[in-house]
Design a protein around this motif. Structure first.
Motif, short mmCIF file in Angstrom:
data_model
loop_
_atom_site.label_atom_id
_atom_site.label_comp_id
_atom_site.label_asym_id
_atom_site.label_seq_id
_atom_site.Cartn_x
_atom_site.Cartn_y
_atom_site.Cartn_z
N THR A 19 0.83 -1.21 0.00
CA THR A 19 0.00 0.00 0.00
C THR A 19 0.87 1.26 0.00
O THR A 19 0.60 2.21 -0.75
N ALA A 20 1.90 1.27 0.82
CA ALA A 20 2.79 2.43 0.86
C ALA A 20 3.51 2.61 -0.48
O ALA A 20 3.64 3.73 -0.99
N THR A 23 1.14 3.98 -3.04
CA THR A 23 0.88 5.40 -2.79
C THR A 23 1.96 6.27 -3.43
O THR A 23 1.66 7.27 -4.09
N ALA A 27 1.51 8.81 -6.62
CA ALA A 27 1.92 10.21 -6.52
C ALA A 27 2.76 10.61 -7.73
O ALA A 27 2.59 11.69 -8.31
N GLY A 144 -4.08 3.37 -1.95
CA GLY A 144 -2.87 4.05 -2.40
C GLY A 144 -3.15 5.10 -3.45
O GLY A 144 -2.27 5.93 -3.75
N ASN A 145 -4.36 5.10 -4.02
CA ASN A 145 -4.78 6.19 -4.91
C ASN A 145 -4.61 7.56 -4.25
O ASN A 145 -4.56 8.59 -4.93
N VAL A 146 -4.55 7.57 -2.91
CA VAL A 146 -4.39 8.83 -2.19
C VAL A 146 -3.06 9.50 -2.55
O VAL A 146 -2.86 10.68 -2.23
N GLY A 147 -2.19 8.77 -3.23
CA GLY A 147 -0.96 9.38 -3.71
C GLY A 147 -1.20 10.59 -4.59
O GLY A 147 -0.38 11.53 -4.61
N SER A 148 -2.32 10.61 -5.31
CA SER A 148 -2.63 11.79 -6.12
C SER A 148 -2.87 13.01 -5.23
O SER A 148 -2.51 14.14 -5.59
N VAL A 150 -1.43 13.38 -2.30
CA VAL A 150 -0.10 13.75 -1.80
C VAL A 150 0.58 14.70 -2.78
O VAL A 150 1.17 15.72 -2.38
N SER A 265 -10.07 7.99 -2.54
CA SER A 265 -9.02 6.99 -2.32
C SER A 265 -9.24 6.22 -1.03
O SER A 265 -9.33 4.99 -1.03
N LEU A 266 -9.36 6.94 0.08
CA LEU A 266 -9.45 6.27 1.38
C LEU A 266 -10.73 5.48 1.55
O LEU A 266 -10.73 4.42 2.20
#
Length: 451
Positions: A19-20, A23, A27, A144-148, A150, A265-266
């Motif tokens: 997951t990390a 992410t 990003a 890990g879509n939350v990388g966008s 970030v 994402s989350l």
């Protein structure tokens, strides 16, 4: 998961390290959502050229997902994941040397390698968990879509302080460091370990591709074209939308774009949990119905009306304000997040031995949505001249997906339960369907002759 017993610690490290890593990859994959706005200004690009630039990394990441997913099944996701990140790191570093539109497009092709990590991670993570827990596990990984977000939070500040070249170089270093940490903190998946212990060779590329002959796979791909491709497209497009429609600066627009990306994402984790508990099919209905409502409301352009009243013309405006727009895009991101998890909940259930290939082609089509849609958004802006035309297109896609899904489900239900084919609403329709009206059943169960 078909391998032997695994320890909880190895399983947890596989999930959270993946997951990390995803992410960080995401990003880097969406780096042009911020850099592209500055490049557009510097080079004087049209909206179509801007859409092509931000969509090019999505194209690369999409096209390689199928091959990378199959390689993950054949050679192990741990090894393939680390190599993908190292290749993406090299390409992202080279981005800092781009100087015109052509070199930016070439660099964007290389940066897109980071997006191929998704199919690798899905194949790797799914093999650590039994079917009843795969929805939640893949939902966590997909967060890990939350990388966008970030990138949208950090890249504008770095770009203002140090220049856009520093953004590319810092993101490249992050990819390389993450690749090393991922490889040293994880182990090979249980299936690969079991295969090696038995001395069994990996299946051929052709055997891995066999499930792609099923129409069901392509139906899943259309769903993902909207829920993932649409999500990526809006993650790339919204900063430009906020700057153009509301006149915001790039830093503020990036922050607001992140406000869309974070729930999109989350909440994928929630989508996976709900899919395990209530079934992926039901979650897909929630997704498409909610997204249809959101895109319909977002599609309506700012309009000035003149009504010929009794005492003369009556004028008024109908416009979606800034706050309602932001809330609706966040709601749309929420429904998309549920759908992203639900689509991938289907795959290990229907195709447990082909997660890499099936997940790869579904991810490929979804990723192509992230490439095609930004270009389509820009082209529609140039041709139609209406800012909300992007949401009109999304409305058509989600409405078509909802109709096709419902018809396919009804067809499957009728095949499994032939009694559903009979009319159920009108007694008269049942009588018409009866080929022998002279022997119609009476209410008490007796057979009586028709009058």
């Amino acid at each position: 998961m078909t391998g032997g017993a695994v320890s909880g610690g190895d399983r947890a490290r596989a999930l959270w390290s993946s997951t990390a890593a995803f992410t960080v990859c995401f990003a880097a994959w969406t780096i042009f959502s911020i850099l592209g706005v500055q490049v557009k200004r510097d080079l004087g690009l049209s909206d179509f050229q801007f859409g092509l630039l931000v969509g090019t990394p999505i194209l690369t990441g999409s096209l390689i997902r199928l091959v990378l997913g199959i390689w993950a099944d054949q050679y192990g996701g741990r090894r393939v994941f680390a190599l993908v990140m190292l290749a993406a790191a090299a390409a992202t570093w080279m981005l800092s040397y781009a100087h015109d539109y052509t070199t930016f497009l070439l660099a964007a092709l290389g940066v897109g390698i980071a997006g191929g990590s998704f199919s690798v991670g899905v194949a790797y993570v799914s093999k650590w968990y039994p079917k009843e827990r795969q929805g939640t596990a893949l939902g966590i990984f997909g967060a890990g879509n939350v990388g966008s977000a970030v990138t949208k939070f950090l890249a504008p500040a770095v770009m203002v302080a140090m220049g856009w070249q520093a953004v590319a170089q810092i993101w490249a270093i992050a990819l390389a460091v993450t690749a090393v940490l991922f490889y040293v903190t994880t182990k090979d998946d249980p299936d690969l370990a079991a295969r090696r212990a038995r001395g069994v060779q990996a299946e051929s590329f052709g055997a891995m591709m066999a499930p792609l002959a099923n129409l069901q796979v392509w139906r899943f791909a259309l769903y993902y074209f909207f829920v993932f491709g649409g999500f990526v497209a809006l993650a790339l497009w919204l900063p430009r939308f906020y700057v153009g429609v509301y006149g915001l600066d790039i830093v503020t627009a990036g922050m607001l774009g992140a406000a869309y990306s974070i729930p999109g994402s989350l909440f994928r984790i929630l989508g996976g949990t709900l899919s395990d508990r209530y079934g992926a099919r039901r979650v897909m209905y929630w997704t498409f119905i909610g997204a249809t409502v959101c895109t319909f409301l977002l599609s309506y352009p700012a309009t000035h009306y003149v009504v010929q009243g009794i005492r003369g013309p009556i004028e008024f405006d109908l416009t979606l304000g800034f706050l309602p727009f932001m809330l609706l895009t966040m709601a749309l991101g929420f429904f998309m997040s549920l759908g992203k998890a639900a689509v991938y909940k289907h795959i290990p259930v229907y195709y447990p031995g082909r997660v890499g290939s099936v997940g790869g082609v579904v991810g490929l089509i979804g990723g192509l949505g992230g490439f095609i849609l930004p270009i389509a958004f820009g082209a529609m802006n140039d041709l139609v001249g209406v800012w909300t035309s992007c949401f009109m297109l999304l409305f058509v896609i989600v409405a078509a997906s909802l109709v096709w899904m419902h018809l396919a489900i009804r067809r499957m239900e009728k095949a499994e339960h032939p009694a559903l084919r009979a009319p159920r609403d009108l007694p008269e329709a049942g009588a018409l369907a009866n080929p022998n009206p002279a022997a119609a059943p009476a209410p008490d169960g007796r057979t009586v002759a028709a009058e």
